[in-house]
Design an enzyme around this catalytic site. Structure first.
Site, PDB file in Angstrom:
ATOM      1  N   ASP A 130       0.773  -1.239   0.000  1.00  0.00           N
ATOM      2  CA  ASP A 130       0.000   0.000   0.000  1.00  0.00           C
ATOM      3  C   ASP A 130       0.805   1.289   0.000  1.00  0.00           C
ATOM      4  O   ASP A 130       0.242   2.352   0.148  1.00  0.00           O
ATOM      5  CB  ASP A 130      -0.989  -0.007   1.168  1.00  0.00           C
ATOM      6  CG  ASP A 130      -0.337   0.365   2.474  1.00  0.00           C
ATOM      7  OD1 ASP A 130       0.769  -0.139   2.747  1.00  0.00           O
ATOM      8  OD2 ASP A 130      -0.912   1.182   3.213  1.00  0.00           O
ATOM      9  N   GLU A 131       2.111   1.205  -0.158  1.00  0.00           N
ATOM     10  CA  GLU A 131       2.849   2.464  -0.274  1.00  0.00           C
ATOM     11  C   GLU A 131       4.041   2.334  -1.204  1.00  0.00           C
ATOM     12  O   GLU A 131       4.594   1.253  -1.376  1.00  0.00           O
ATOM     13  CB  GLU A 131       3.281   3.018   1.092  1.00  0.00           C
ATOM     14  CG  GLU A 131       3.827   2.012   2.054  1.00  0.00           C
ATOM     15  CD  GLU A 131       4.301   2.649   3.371  1.00  0.00           C
ATOM     16  OE1 GLU A 131       4.917   3.726   3.358  1.00  0.00           O
ATOM     17  OE2 GLU A 131       4.055   2.027   4.399  1.00  0.00           O
TER      18      GLU A 131
HETATM   19 MG    MG Z   1      -0.990   2.928   4.424  1.00  0.00          MG
END
Ligand code: MG
Length: 371
Positions: A114-115
């Site tokens: 997620d990053e």
């Molecule tokens: Mg995050």
């Protein structure tokens, strides 16, 4: 202007780095897919003895945090709903997000599902402002997945990472080069990326509460107090962090080859070389736990003509013996009996590749002939 950024050591021209971070990713995906969970305090993970992998913002209000034991989480938030993680689904969305990143730049370094860091100094859409790119990317992510992301924008990875937390969720923050000093001097020490909970507590006991307190310490002092990390703290509080955005390239093959001092022709000699190449290949793979389904023999003749022959099998080639036996079969198919200056073995169709690529390559016939 930060004087350290004008330093000769700092790569010029200045980079434009974005850190994109999905908001409460796993929890948000669960709320997206199951409307009955929306607006509720949920935690992904759990089980009786498990930990929280992600908490929705509603749960965070009660002090539920990721990496917290489920038991503690339930104590803090008795109505907390635990949801089983579905990693296949998170990966699916993650790859959608990554393909959006790649519309802007190929310098994408994922930190997790997620990053990611993006270097948009030069970007495919020729957009001047990194701030505009971040806004566009967040909009695209929302349109295509229904999920929100936050972003930090600055001149290096450290600053971008710290910045992405400032206006979370669903926000972004740019730290302009002219504002770096001021920003870092006022930043609470626990917000510095690389300062964990333990270090932050330690710093508090040393009366280091924000950037300016840290900046007042000499390099010597910091190295004495924090060992190797001392220099990192000394640098980052001055906005110095020169780590590049490194895209994770998928390794497609592992190869070993040998060029001979004197060209070889005798069967026995060649047999020996194939044996030692097989062992060498096994060793190379073993270290990295890589396996492959396609073995290729490369032959370069005295006159520099090059031939490669491959065999692909359904299961992974396991060890030097398998490499050797297959290499021998491929050797028997050689087109000429001329002296040889180079022999090589390579393994592809690796377990590290995307499934998609593997299935395409499985269609390669038994003994492919190509140059
Ligand atoms: Mg995050």
């Amino acid at each position: 202007m930060n004087p350290y950024l004008c330093d000769m050591d700092f790569p010029f021209p200045q980079r434009k780095i974005i850190h994109v971070d999905m908001d409460a990713f796993y929890a948000s995906v669960e709320q997206l897919d199951d409307p009955s969970l929306r607006g509720k305090a949920i935690a992904v993970g759990g089980g009786h003895r498990g930990v929280v992998a992600a908490a929705s913002y509603e749960a965070r209000k009660f002090g539920v945090r990721s990496a917290m034991p489920s038991k503690t989480a339930r104590e803090r938030c008795p109505h907390l709903i635990f949801v089983k993680p579905r990693f296949a689904r998170y990966k699916e969305i993650s790859s959608k997000i990554r393909s959006i990143f790649h519309e802007y730049t190929d310098l994408v370094e994922p930190l997790s599902l997620d990053e990611a860091y993006l270097d948009v100094t030069e970007n495919k859409k020729d957009i001047e402002s990194a701030n505009d790119i971040a806004r566009e990317i967040r909009k695209r992510i929302f349109e295509e997945t229904g999920l929100t992301a936050s972003a930090g924008i600055s001149v290096n990875k450290f600053l971008a990472k710290v910045a992405s937390d400032i206006n979370k969720p669903n926000g972004q923050k740019t730290i302009h080069p002219t504002k770096i000093d001021e920003f870092l001097e006022n930043l609470p020490i626990e917000k510095f990326y690389g300062v964990g909970k333990v270090t932050a507590n330690r710093m508090h006991t040393l009366h280091i509460f924000k950037g300016s307190d840290l900046k007042a310490k000499s390099l010597d002092e910091l190295e004495k107090l924090f060992g190797k990390s001392g220099r990192y703290y000394y640098n980052v509080v001055r906005g110095i962090h020169n780590g590049e955005v490194k895209p994770n390239r998928i390794q497609k093959s592992v190869a070993v080859e040998r060029t001979f001092w004197d060209d070889i022709k005798e069967d026995e000699e060649i047999d020996q070389k194939l044996k030692s190449l097989s062992l060498e290949l096994e060793e190379r793979l073993g270290k990295k736990e890589i396996k492959g389904k396609t073995l290729t023999l490369k032959i370069k003749y005295q006159d520099f003509t090059l031939y490669t022959r491959s065999k692909t099998q359904e299961s992974y080639f396991e060890n030097a013996e398998k490499f050797y036996n297959t290499a021998k079969q491929l050797w028997e198919l050689r087109p000429f009996d001329k002296a040889i200056r180079l022999l090589g073995l390579s393994l592809s169709n690796l377990n590290t590749e995307e499934k998609k690529q593997v299935s395409v390559q499985l269609k390669i016939p038994f003994a492919e002939f190509d140059d």
